[in-house]
Design an enzyme around this catalytic site. Structure first.
Site, PDB file in Angstrom:
ATOM      1  N   LYS A   1       0.820  -1.219   0.000  1.00 27.82           N
ATOM      2  CA  LYS A   1       0.000   0.000   0.000  1.00 27.82           C
ATOM      3  C   LYS A   1       0.854   1.269   0.000  1.00 27.82           C
ATOM      4  O   LYS A   1       2.070   1.219   0.248  1.00 27.82           O
ATOM      5  CB  LYS A   1      -0.931  -0.030   1.221  1.00 27.82           C
TER       6      LYS A   1
ATOM      7  N   TYR B   1     -12.476  -1.727  -3.585  1.00 28.22           N
ATOM      8  CA  TYR B   1     -12.971  -1.924  -2.216  1.00 28.22           C
ATOM      9  C   TYR B   1     -14.487  -1.750  -2.128  1.00 28.22           C
ATOM     10  O   TYR B   1     -15.003  -1.420  -1.055  1.00 28.22           O
ATOM     11  CB  TYR B   1     -12.272  -0.948  -1.267  1.00 28.22           C
TER      12      TYR B   1
ATOM     13  N   ASN C   1      -2.001   0.137   6.580  1.00 29.03           N
ATOM     14  CA  ASN C   1      -1.529  -1.110   7.197  1.00 29.03           C
ATOM     15  C   ASN C   1      -0.608  -1.926   6.274  1.00 29.03           C
ATOM     16  O   ASN C   1      -0.595  -3.145   6.311  1.00 29.03           O
ATOM     17  CB  ASN C   1      -2.708  -1.935   7.727  1.00 29.03           C
TER      18      ASN C   1
ATOM     19  N   HIS D   1      -2.201  -5.454   1.582  1.00 29.00           N
ATOM     20  CA  HIS D   1      -3.517  -6.093   1.469  1.00 29.00           C
ATOM     21  C   HIS D   1      -3.296  -7.565   1.176  1.00 29.00           C
ATOM     22  O   HIS D   1      -2.349  -7.926   0.480  1.00 29.00           O
ATOM     23  CB  HIS D   1      -4.307  -5.461   0.316  1.00 29.00           C
TER      24      HIS D   1
ATOM     25  N   GLU E   1      -9.664 -10.217  -7.437  1.00 29.21           N
ATOM     26  CA  GLU E   1      -8.734  -9.105  -7.225  1.00 29.21           C
ATOM     27  C   GLU E   1      -7.527  -9.200  -8.162  1.00 29.21           C
ATOM     28  O   GLU E   1      -7.048  -8.186  -8.669  1.00 29.21           O
ATOM     29  CB  GLU E   1      -8.290  -9.100  -5.756  1.00 29.21           C
TER      30      GLU E   1
HETATM   31  P1  CMP Z   1      -7.484  -4.429   3.804  1.00 29.85           P
HETATM   32  O1  CMP Z   1      -7.121  -5.759   4.317  1.00 29.85           O
HETATM   33  O2  CMP Z   1      -6.866  -3.991   2.516  1.00 29.85           O
HETATM   34  O3  CMP Z   1      -9.086  -4.327   3.662  1.00 29.85           O
HETATM   35  C1  CMP Z   1      -9.830  -3.154   3.881  1.00 29.85           C
HETATM   36  C2  CMP Z   1      -9.003  -1.991   4.323  1.00 29.85           C
HETATM   37  O4  CMP Z   1      -9.700  -0.908   4.903  1.00 29.85           O
HETATM   38  C3  CMP Z   1      -8.053  -2.442   5.416  1.00 29.85           C
HETATM   39  O5  CMP Z   1      -7.087  -3.329   4.910  1.00 29.85           O
HETATM   40  C4  CMP Z   1      -7.547  -1.098   5.917  1.00 29.85           C
HETATM   41  O6  CMP Z   1      -6.556  -0.548   5.065  1.00 29.85           O
HETATM   42  C5  CMP Z   1      -8.804  -0.210   5.772  1.00 29.85           C
HETATM   43  N1  CMP Z   1      -9.455   0.108   7.040  1.00 29.85           N
HETATM   44  C6  CMP Z   1      -9.522   1.331   7.586  1.00 29.85           C
HETATM   45  N2  CMP Z   1     -10.200   1.304   8.727  1.00 29.85           N
HETATM   46  C7  CMP Z   1     -10.598   0.046   8.926  1.00 29.85           C
HETATM   47  C8  CMP Z   1     -11.362  -0.600   9.958  1.00 29.85           C
HETATM   48  N3  CMP Z   1     -11.837   0.058  11.008  1.00 29.85           N
HETATM   49  N4  CMP Z   1     -11.575  -1.922   9.834  1.00 29.85           N
HETATM   50  C9  CMP Z   1     -11.090  -2.613   8.763  1.00 29.85           C
HETATM   51  N5  CMP Z   1     -10.375  -2.031   7.755  1.00 29.85           N
HETATM   52  C10 CMP Z   1     -10.120  -0.721   7.846  1.00 29.85           C
END
Ligand code: CMP
Length: 140
Positions: A11, A51, A114, A117, A128
């Site tokens: 990311k 998303y 984070n 993904h 995806e």
């Molecule tokens: P990802 O696993 O890519 O899937 C959804 C993304 O939304 C997650 O990682 C985070 O980057 C983002 N995100 C932001 N806030 C939240 C939250 N509260 N819970 C889950 N995903 C979140």
């Protein structure tokens, strides 16, 4: 039977911090083979499509803005039991809850930024992967 492919993105936070190489090294050392990969950048619209499953969630607008804020690396990875093993390697969505030694524990900045993904099912891994790569681009 579990599938042997998953999809990942490095990311914008991790790309910007120069951590793509270190993350890819961890991925390869964990036994994943990179079968397709590109550096690219999402528009807010494309991030929204990727998303779309989260479109009703309160974090959706911020997530689309963040995911289009800079370059990413998209890749298809191959390994037995790929989806589950990759989710173990990256750790919990919220780095505060991620296990020691996981990619998110080491590199993630926040629950949103984070670092990586990982697909959550074989079905989504295929969807995806197809979002970023056509058949010709993932023949190896
Ligand atoms: P990802 O696993 O890519 O899937 C959804 C993304 O939304 C997650 O990682 C985070 O980057 C983002 N995100 C932001 N806030 C939240 C939250 N509260 N819970 C889950 N995903 C979140």
């Amino acid at each position: 039977m579990a599938g042997n492919r998953t999809f990942t993105m490095i990311k914008p936070d991790a790309f910007e911090a120069g951590n793509s190489g270190a993350i890819l090294k961890m991925i390869e050392e964990a036994g994943f083979k990179i079968v397709a990969m590109k550096a690219t950048r999402l528009t807010p619209e494309l991030a929204g499509k990727f998303y779309a499953v989260h479109s009703e969630r309160p974090f959706y607008a911020d997530l689309c803005k963040y995911m289009s804020s800079g370059p990413i690396v998209a890749a298809i990875l191959e390994k037995d039991n790929a989806v589950e093993d990759f989710r173990t390697l990256i750790g919990a969505t919220n780095p505060a809850n991620a296990a020691e030694g996981t990619i998110r524990k080491i590199f993630a900045k926040s629950i949103e930024a984070n670092a990586v993904h990982g697909s959550d099912s074989d079905e989504n891994a295929a969807i995806e992967g197809s979002f970023f790569f056509n058949q010709y681009e993932r023949v190896i």
